[in-house]
Design an enzyme around this catalytic site. Structure first.
Site, mmCIF file in Angstrom:
data_model
loop_
_atom_site.group_PDB
_atom_site.id
_atom_site.type_symbol
_atom_site.label_atom_id
_atom_site.label_comp_id
_atom_site.label_asym_id
_atom_site.label_seq_id
_atom_site.Cartn_x
_atom_site.Cartn_y
_atom_site.Cartn_z
ATOM 1 C CG ASP A 35 -23.798 -22.800 -17.298
ATOM 2 O OD1 ASP A 35 -23.690 -23.386 -18.389
ATOM 3 O OD2 ASP A 35 -22.841 -22.300 -16.674
ATOM 4 C CE LYS A 57 -17.690 -24.642 -17.364
ATOM 5 N NZ LYS A 57 -17.174 -23.978 -16.199
ATOM 6 C CG MET A 173 -16.818 -19.852 -7.459
ATOM 7 S SD MET A 173 -15.901 -20.065 -8.996
ATOM 8 C CE MET A 173 -15.568 -18.357 -9.455
HETATM 9 N N1 SAH Z 1 -20.920 -15.437 -13.833
HETATM 10 C C1 SAH Z 1 -21.469 -15.516 -12.484
HETATM 11 C C2 SAH Z 1 -20.491 -16.134 -11.509
HETATM 12 C C3 SAH Z 1 -20.126 -17.564 -11.801
HETATM 13 S S1 SAH Z 1 -19.088 -18.242 -10.589
HETATM 14 C C4 SAH Z 1 -21.897 -14.121 -12.030
HETATM 15 O O1 SAH Z 1 -21.579 -13.152 -12.693
HETATM 16 O O2 SAH Z 1 -22.577 -14.025 -11.016
HETATM 17 C C5 SAH Z 1 -20.254 -19.017 -9.507
HETATM 18 C C6 SAH Z 1 -20.241 -18.346 -8.160
HETATM 19 O O3 SAH Z 1 -21.024 -17.153 -8.184
HETATM 20 C C7 SAH Z 1 -20.837 -19.175 -7.049
HETATM 21 O O4 SAH Z 1 -19.923 -20.104 -6.528
HETATM 22 C C8 SAH Z 1 -21.159 -18.096 -6.028
HETATM 23 O O5 SAH Z 1 -20.006 -17.656 -5.359
HETATM 24 C C9 SAH Z 1 -21.622 -16.960 -6.933
HETATM 25 N N2 SAH Z 1 -23.081 -16.948 -7.098
HETATM 26 C C10 SAH Z 1 -23.755 -17.026 -8.245
HETATM 27 N N3 SAH Z 1 -25.082 -16.938 -8.037
HETATM 28 C C11 SAH Z 1 -25.246 -16.792 -6.696
HETATM 29 C C12 SAH Z 1 -26.379 -16.633 -5.833
HETATM 30 N N4 SAH Z 1 -27.629 -16.584 -6.317
HETATM 31 N N5 SAH Z 1 -26.156 -16.510 -4.509
HETATM 32 C C13 SAH Z 1 -24.914 -16.536 -4.011
HETATM 33 N N6 SAH Z 1 -23.812 -16.677 -4.773
HETATM 34 C C14 SAH Z 1 -23.962 -16.807 -6.091
#
Ligand code: SAH
Length: 254
Positions: A35, A57, A173
């Site tokens: 991804d 995505k 998000m």
């Molecule tokens: N499955 C992922 C989340 C996917 S949704 C998890 O468990 O973390 C994607 C969202 O996750 C982004 O829009 C943001 O809000 C958050 N996110 C993921 N990685 C991040 C990071 N390194 N720093 C800040 N926000 C992050």
């Protein structure tokens, strides 16, 4: 004979936050579907001759539709290949992992999920914020801010419960709706001085953050021009954010 699919959570960014199991699974894969949120450094654990397919995505950018990704995984596994599907954070936290497992299982493909450190835990920790703390926060709530204000979102979020819960609120998000989220929390009775942090690219060398009070955060984040991926953390525990983050805020909002 069919191959199998590993559905791997790569954690929030820092490659050292991968689990040992994720490293092993990556090392077994013939094909890696990665991804766009995932740190490319994870590919050092793939076989040298593994095929790498980039999928993603990310909101607003060119994207690979979910249905196509799922079909591709089924195809590859049916060719007898071992597939590693690598996602950011944890596959089951706002990662559509459940849908992918359903599709693969229905197609008769064996799938194994490898947990990752979700952004909601790893990113606050990178700032020194404990999501629970005795006497300050009795729990933690993970929500998505993405569809929170869409007319089609019939379920909606219970802002009153989120504002009153006495728990840390972690919003994935949430950046593009930050203003509306702040208004909803204030309207639901959350105090204007509630500590809040917005963290971009948490756990990575490029991490940037803005820490402040609820009623002032939207302006400070706009001035700092924080961009996606960003996580919003609201609650008394945000007081623990490293002073470096606080200095950041002061500098950015100066
Ligand atoms: N499955 C992922 C989340 C996917 S949704 C998890 O468990 O973390 C994607 C969202 O996750 C982004 O829009 C943001 O809000 C958050 N996110 C993921 N990685 C991040 C990071 N390194 N720093 C800040 N926000 C992050």
């Amino acid at each position: 004979m069919n191959g199998k699919v590993w559905l791997i959570g790569a954690g929030p960014g820092d490659v050292e936050l991968l689990t040992l199991k994720a490293v092993r699974a990556l090392g077994e894969a013939d094909v890696v579907l990665i991804d766009d949120l995932v740190n490319r450094e994870v590919l050092q654990f793939a076989k040298v001759n593994a095929r790498v397919i980039k999928v993603g995505k990310r909101g607003g950018c060119r994207s690979t539709p979910q249905a196509f990704i799922e079909r591709r995984m089924v195809q590859l596994a049916c060719e007898g290949l071992t597939v590693a599907r690598v996602k950011g954070g944890d596959p089951y936290v706002f990662g559509r992992g459940g849908e992918e497992v359903e599709t693969l299982t229905r197609a008769g493909i064996v799938v194994e999920v490898v947990n990752g450190i979700t952004a909601g835990l790893g990113v606050p920790a990178a700032l020194g914020i404990p999501v629970t703390h005795r006497g300050l926060s009795k729990g933690v709530t993970f929500v998505t801010g993405h569809t929170a204000f869409e007319a089609s979102d019939t379920v909606g979020l219970n802002w009153k419960a989120l504002a009153d819960g006495g728990t840390t609120l972690v919003i994935y998000m949430g950046l593009s709706n930050l203003g509306a989220i702040v208004s909803a929390l204030l309207k639901a009775g959350m105090k204007a001085s509630m500590p809040i942090a917005v963290v971009q690219e948490g756990t990575l060398p490029t991490q940037r953050s803005v820490v402040g009070r609820l009623d002032q955060i939207a302006g400070a984040v706009a001035r700092a021009a924080l961009a996606s991926p960003a996580l919003v953390v609201v609650g008394e525990v945000v007081r623990f954010a490293h002073s470096i983050a606080l200095q950041d805020t002061e500098r950015k909002s100066a």
